[in-house]
Design a protein around this motif. Sequence first.
Motif, PDB file in Angstrom:
ATOM      1  N   GLY A 179       0.789  -1.227   0.000  1.00  0.00           N
ATOM      2  CA  GLY A 179       0.000   0.000   0.000  1.00  0.00           C
ATOM      3  C   GLY A 179       0.814   1.266   0.000  1.00  0.00           C
ATOM      4  N   ASP A 180       2.046   1.208   0.417  1.00  0.00           N
ATOM      5  CA  ASP A 180       2.868   2.415   0.413  1.00  0.00           C
ATOM      6  C   ASP A 180       3.907   2.287  -0.695  1.00  0.00           C
ATOM      7  OD1 ASP A 180       4.084   4.875   1.345  1.00  0.00           O
ATOM      8  OD2 ASP A 180       3.100   4.444   3.266  1.00  0.00           O
ATOM      9  N   ASP A 181       4.842   3.244  -0.757  1.00  0.00           N
ATOM     10  CA  ASP A 181       5.856   3.187  -1.811  1.00  0.00           C
ATOM     11  C   ASP A 181       6.837   2.043  -1.588  1.00  0.00           C
ATOM     12  OD1 ASP A 181       5.042   5.407  -3.438  1.00  0.00           O
ATOM     13  OD2 ASP A 181       5.539   6.639  -1.713  1.00  0.00           O
ATOM     14  N   GLY A 234       4.337  -6.592  -1.317  1.00  0.00           N
ATOM     15  CA  GLY A 234       4.351  -5.573  -2.358  1.00  0.00           C
ATOM     16  C   GLY A 234       4.553  -6.197  -3.718  1.00  0.00           C
ATOM     17  N   GLY A 235       4.648  -5.331  -4.727  1.00  0.00           N
ATOM     18  CA  GLY A 235       4.836  -5.848  -6.068  1.00  0.00           C
ATOM     19  C   GLY A 235       4.656  -4.776  -7.106  1.00  0.00           C
ATOM     20  N   THR A 274       2.404  -4.285 -11.069  1.00  0.00           N
ATOM     21  CA  THR A 274       1.436  -4.894 -11.974  1.00  0.00           C
ATOM     22  C   THR A 274       1.477  -4.149 -13.298  1.00  0.00           C
ATOM     23  OG1 THR A 274       0.086  -5.383 -10.038  1.00  0.00           O
ATOM     24  CG2 THR A 274      -0.966  -5.620 -12.173  1.00  0.00           C
TER      25      THR A 274
HETATM   26  P1  ADP Z   1       4.317   2.681  -7.052  1.00  0.00           P
HETATM   27  O1  ADP Z   1       3.660   3.427  -8.162  1.00  0.00           O
HETATM   28  O2  ADP Z   1       4.623   3.505  -5.852  1.00  0.00           O
HETATM   29  O3  ADP Z   1       5.461   1.843  -7.483  1.00  0.00           O
HETATM   30  P2  ADP Z   1       2.143   0.873  -7.362  1.00  0.00           P
HETATM   31  O4  ADP Z   1       1.058   1.799  -7.703  1.00  0.00           O
HETATM   32  O5  ADP Z   1       2.818   0.110  -8.457  1.00  0.00           O
HETATM   33  O6  ADP Z   1       3.229   1.650  -6.503  1.00  0.00           O
HETATM   34  O7  ADP Z   1       1.609  -0.175  -6.299  1.00  0.00           O
HETATM   35  C1  ADP Z   1       0.853   0.237  -5.179  1.00  0.00           C
HETATM   36  C2  ADP Z   1       1.071  -0.732  -4.030  1.00  0.00           C
HETATM   37  O8  ADP Z   1       0.621  -2.015  -4.410  1.00  0.00           O
HETATM   38  C3  ADP Z   1       2.540  -0.862  -3.648  1.00  0.00           C
HETATM   39  O9  ADP Z   1       2.593  -1.058  -2.238  1.00  0.00           O
HETATM   40  C4  ADP Z   1       2.953  -2.111  -4.369  1.00  0.00           C
HETATM   41  O10 ADP Z   1       4.017  -2.761  -3.697  1.00  0.00           O
HETATM   42  C5  ADP Z   1       1.671  -2.951  -4.349  1.00  0.00           C
HETATM   43  N1  ADP Z   1       1.533  -3.868  -5.494  1.00  0.00           N
HETATM   44  C6  ADP Z   1       1.491  -3.562  -6.824  1.00  0.00           C
HETATM   45  N2  ADP Z   1       1.325  -4.675  -7.575  1.00  0.00           N
HETATM   46  C7  ADP Z   1       1.256  -5.718  -6.712  1.00  0.00           C
HETATM   47  C8  ADP Z   1       1.106  -7.123  -6.866  1.00  0.00           C
HETATM   48  N3  ADP Z   1       0.990  -7.708  -8.050  1.00  0.00           N
HETATM   49  N4  ADP Z   1       1.101  -7.873  -5.741  1.00  0.00           N
HETATM   50  C9  ADP Z   1       1.237  -7.299  -4.538  1.00  0.00           C
HETATM   51  N5  ADP Z   1       1.370  -6.003  -4.317  1.00  0.00           N
HETATM   52  C10 ADP Z   1       1.396  -5.202  -5.391  1.00  0.00           C
END
Ligand code: ADP
Length: 321
Positions: free
Chosen positions: A28-30, A120-121, A123
Amino acid sequence: MGEFELIRNFFAAAPCAQGGEGVALGIGDDCALLAVSPGEQLAISTDTLVAGVHFADPCDPFLLGQRSLAVAVSDLAAMGATPVAFTLALTLPTVTADWLEAYARGLNLMAQRCGVALVGGDTTRGPLSLTMTVFGRVPSGLALTRSGAQPGDLLCVGGELGNAAGALPLVLGQRTAESAIADPLLAHYWSPQPQLGLGMALRGKATSALDISDGLLADCGHIALASEVGIQVERDSLPLSKILVAFLGQSGAEAAALSGGDDYVLAFTLPSVELPLLMADGWPIHVIGRVTAGQGVTLLDADGQDITPQNRGYQHFRETP
Ligand code: ADP
Ligand code: MG
């Protein structure tokens, strides 16, 4: 469904994404935040699975969810680390709720089995590929590396070899088999069980370790190189399952054990004094050879003759087999 809805519905809401020991801040965070205790080191490993290269496309998303995480967590087992967390970078050509639901269910099952939290991750849209980064903790100085094998050590593995390679023609639809044979082989391929308990039990005992992903001979080659030793593997000591021998015959099963990949069983070197206690504790350890002075990996038959095959395992980018 947009990117954020997808993340929220299928990943942030998953039981495995609700934190755990060592996770100070999850999805949910950076960034996620992991708590690292004094006296421990963080073990980190990344694995990418590409559709059509590492798995058949299309394939069952539930099974892919299990396998993609198991393969990554197996590296923590190989270091003797305790799993803490993982991230998932998911690239998808199209978004279907059915696919994501099944994938997330498989992922969640393996995550809970391994005691590891999704933190985190990323997509993105593109050809299907999955990248997992796993984080584990290990007491400082006790991680199992590839570089400590000593001449005189035993070469051991933590279970039967070749079952996942034996399943590959079934996975690819090149062969069929009755379910009494196909089901257990396919289970080895689709849901390998990272040997986390064994890895932790080997801390301070094994002199080197890795998980077998590219084939026993190729992977033992990594230990031999890193440790600057020779490794002798005894063909007749290879632990082969009855099912694999029934499916491939003795020599086919041996070839699968030696050069097939995807077993995710630990291979490690052990001073012989350490063996009795580990065996008494019930760990499924098979002694399959020994470490010598010298270099490289040699396969020996029952008479001690060198029968090392040419083809030792799979390598990306290699042009001749
Ligand atoms: P940012 O733009 O800051 O890189 P994102 O918008 O890509 O962040 O992602 C928002 C949050 O969701 C982050 O905490 C990220 O780690 C998490 N996240 C994104 N994709 C996935 C995934 N496939 N599985 C788990 N967490 C995810
Ligand atoms: Mg950000």
